[in-house]
Design a protein around this motif. Sequence first.
Motif, PDB file in Angstrom:
ATOM      1  N   GLY A   1       0.797  -1.226   0.000  1.00  0.00           N
ATOM      2  CA  GLY A   1       0.000   0.000   0.000  1.00  0.00           C
ATOM      3  C   GLY A   1       0.822   1.265   0.000  1.00  0.00           C
TER       4      GLY A   1
ATOM      5  N   THR B   1       4.084   6.783  -2.372  1.00  0.00           N
ATOM      6  CA  THR B   1       3.026   5.985  -2.985  1.00  0.00           C
ATOM      7  C   THR B   1       3.579   4.642  -3.439  1.00  0.00           C
TER       8      THR B   1
ATOM      9  N   GLN C   1       3.721   9.577  -8.939  1.00  0.00           N
ATOM     10  CA  GLN C   1       3.752   8.538  -7.908  1.00  0.00           C
ATOM     11  C   GLN C   1       5.182   8.135  -7.576  1.00  0.00           C
TER      12      GLN C   1
ATOM     13  N   ALA D   1      -9.480   8.676 -15.952  1.00  0.00           N
ATOM     14  CA  ALA D   1      -9.812   7.448 -15.217  1.00  0.00           C
ATOM     15  C   ALA D   1      -8.586   6.568 -15.043  1.00  0.00           C
TER      16      ALA D   1
ATOM     17  N   LEU E   1      -6.326   8.076 -12.366  1.00  0.00           N
ATOM     18  CA  LEU E   1      -6.880   7.850 -11.019  1.00  0.00           C
ATOM     19  C   LEU E   1      -6.753   6.391 -10.614  1.00  0.00           C
ATOM     20  N   ALA E   2      -6.848   5.468 -11.584  1.00  0.00           N
ATOM     21  CA  ALA E   2      -6.741   4.039 -11.254  1.00  0.00           C
ATOM     22  C   ALA E   2      -5.367   3.706 -10.692  1.00  0.00           C
TER      23      ALA E   2
ATOM     24  N   TYR F   1      -3.827   5.335  -8.637  1.00  0.00           N
ATOM     25  CA  TYR F   1      -3.798   5.764  -7.242  1.00  0.00           C
ATOM     26  C   TYR F   1      -4.738   4.947  -6.357  1.00  0.00           C
ATOM     27  N   ILE F   2      -5.284   3.854  -6.872  1.00  0.00           N
ATOM     28  CA  ILE F   2      -6.193   3.038  -6.052  1.00  0.00           C
ATOM     29  C   ILE F   2      -5.497   2.490  -4.810  1.00  0.00           C
ATOM     30  N   PRO F   3      -4.295   1.855  -4.913  1.00  0.00           N
ATOM     31  CA  PRO F   3      -3.648   1.385  -3.681  1.00  0.00           C
ATOM     32  C   PRO F   3      -3.367   2.506  -2.679  1.00  0.00           C
ATOM     33  N   THR F   4      -2.943   3.670  -3.180  1.00  0.00           N
ATOM     34  CA  THR F   4      -2.690   4.798  -2.286  1.00  0.00           C
ATOM     35  C   THR F   4      -3.981   5.270  -1.632  1.00  0.00           C
ATOM     36  N   THR F   5      -5.062   5.313  -2.410  1.00  0.00           N
ATOM     37  CA  THR F   5      -6.345   5.722  -1.848  1.00  0.00           C
ATOM     38  C   THR F   5      -6.802   4.734  -0.779  1.00  0.00           C
ATOM     39  N   LEU F   6      -6.643   3.443  -1.045  1.00  0.00           N
ATOM     40  CA  LEU F   6      -6.996   2.439  -0.038  1.00  0.00           C
ATOM     41  C   LEU F   6      -6.182   2.632   1.235  1.00  0.00           C
TER      42      LEU F   6
END
Length: 781
Positions: free
Chosen positions: A86, A98, A204, A237, A240-241, A243-248
Amino acid sequence: MEAMAAVKDAVTWKARARVWGAWGWRAAAWLGARTPGWARQWQFWLTLAVGAFLRLSWLGRSPFYSDSALLYLEVARAAHDHLLPGTGIYNSLLALNTSLYTLLLYPFANDPQRWTLVQAMANVVAVGLLYIWTERAFGRWAALAGGLLFATALYDTYLGGFIWQQCLVLPLVIGALYTLHLGMVERRRHWFIPHALLMAAAVQVHPITAALLPLSVVGLAMGWEAVTWYDFYLGVAGALALYIPTTLFEVASHGYDLPIYLAYLATPRALDGQAVQQISAALGPRPWDWLGTDTRYAAVARALPWLEPALDGLVALSLGWLALMVIGRPLRDLTPRRPPLPVGEGETRKGWGILSRPQLAQGERERWRVWRARLLVVGAPAVFLALTLRHASPIYVHYAFVVTPPLYVAVGAFVAGLPGQARRAARWVWGLPWPPLRRGEGGWHAWLGRLGRLGRLGRAAPGGAMAAVAGVVIVAQVALTGAFALTLASGESPAPTWGAIPTTSYMAAMAATGRAAVALHARQVFLAGDPGDPFMGLYWAQRGNNLAGGGPLWTAYTSDACALTPPAGDGAAPTLVMDGSGLAIRALLSAPGTREIGRLALARGATYPLVAVAPNPEGPRASGLAVVNGELRLDRAFILPAGGGLPARLVTLWAALRSAPPGPAVALYHFHFLFQGAGGKPLSARATCAPGSWVAGEGAVVVAPLPSGARADVAPGVIVSRETHSWWRPQIGGLTLETAKELFLDLVVLPLSREYGPGLARPTQAELDAATITPPLSAGW
């Protein structure tokens, strides 16, 4: 008949050869028509070959150091437990990076050398991509000059060859700028999707690349006509995808990094030239003694003291020239002038450049295309400096190097474009009205005539001079970076500033240690690591356990004051001594039953001893001299006199009573030894033991030097305390994330014979006295 058959066969084969030859020519023509122009240029292959040689020739000596070990430790833990990384490691703001770079490492969790090759090849691709970008914008000779400068740049070559997040920045930045050129300058379709993905990936990998985002906004405005709505939505999109692990992680950690970044934004900023200085450092050579004072690199660097100012001057001239071209073009078209076409017979009207014409001629379009290309090249360093000249934290050279690629493009454009500009300037000057000078047949008129005959040479002189300067700089950079690569490839560099043992040396050492474990039928393998770099041993031990497949257990510990031994009843265990300076390791090597198997050769003439360590000499007992919190048992304590270059020291032998105490894992055991000096004066010494893991029955040799003035005939008192820790693994729903953050708990004093409980976090004096052990001294080994 046979002769007829032979003739028939010959005719048949000849016909077939003609058919295949025709098809071959057609295939070659088809491929040639579809081969990009840059792929048919020898300049491209020369630039790529030089960049590949300088980046790959020393890859066998690619270093592996503390940040590499911490990155790979997180990846190896995640691979072992099948978790999603993560985060990355800590950055200079003490926020967690990140996770993109960590995710890229994931398939290579147990083979860092293979990832080093992949990353180096990505940097070689970056050399080719910068050539293609420059060739499309300014032509092949500009691409040759700029591409060779980038291919031979020392710092960029250096950062492409080892495991670090910043080492992947340049391929992503060059890819993002190239795709921005396709949209902003050439108006190619579907340029925005790859640009958004590459820019998001670059941010990132290193947040400093966010300084280039304003340029993306400008490019999007200029290239909007080539962007469809689905291009825009898919690009956003996709970005942004990533950054999904960072957002989690931020959701699971309740925004762990956000206060750190907000505090940084609120920090007062200073305005200075630090960013310019670091850009100059990234462009120029490293210090001459960087790899040692008696190396090939040092000899060449001392002979080229002029290279750094020459590079700085060339870059400054190039940027100034491009900036003038960028500013001058709109001003020229806004200047009132007469259009070439008359309005009516016998009359003309004044116009205001491009504003007076509904359509641009083909030449005018080309000139504005070149103007946009120049704007992109000048804009990259401009926006970077605009956002970093005022800064709240120091600017390092590995921040500034992200903006070096457009600087090399600027130099190429300047060197290749100066001759044309000089010719146009000469024609303009020659076309000025000089009535006094054109009258008569002699004097000034004759002199100007002779000057006109030398006009071609005069117009070519500025461009030729700058091409010669650029050529000399490139040759000097080839010599310097080649000496750097040769110094590393030959292994002659003794300098500790290089930072680390090569990855290949570590992998060979671990392979030899594994083979020794098989030969000894050992159930355990120990890595005695450097106390200043605990993550190094932890990663290689984790890798060994990942690859063990039911084989021996790998354990790492720091070896300053502590050395581990296998449990009683086990056979000898191989121990790779990665730091042999600690007193505990020296005491262990002199213990009965311990023998040296061999010495593993590393870089710069260093070696690692590989020893077979005898099991815990005391054997299992119901109780030793003392039991501490049900975790440790003290079996022996004795004092060794000074000798052999070693001080007088207290040696204590301990045994682990269980694999792990209740609660989190132990980070450090602290042993506080209390001595009595002359006149009853209290003296003390400390020692620590940091096992990466602990198996019940394992022994530990803990050594502490006697304080000056301590009496050797008085049994010391011992207070044991420990720090516990865990790796932070936040959870969101059923998903567990792996991070590089360690959680350390408070120091806890462990009382004597207390079997359970957390210990004493804030002990009183009475509790402290109860926790003190006073063991009787015994004979030595």
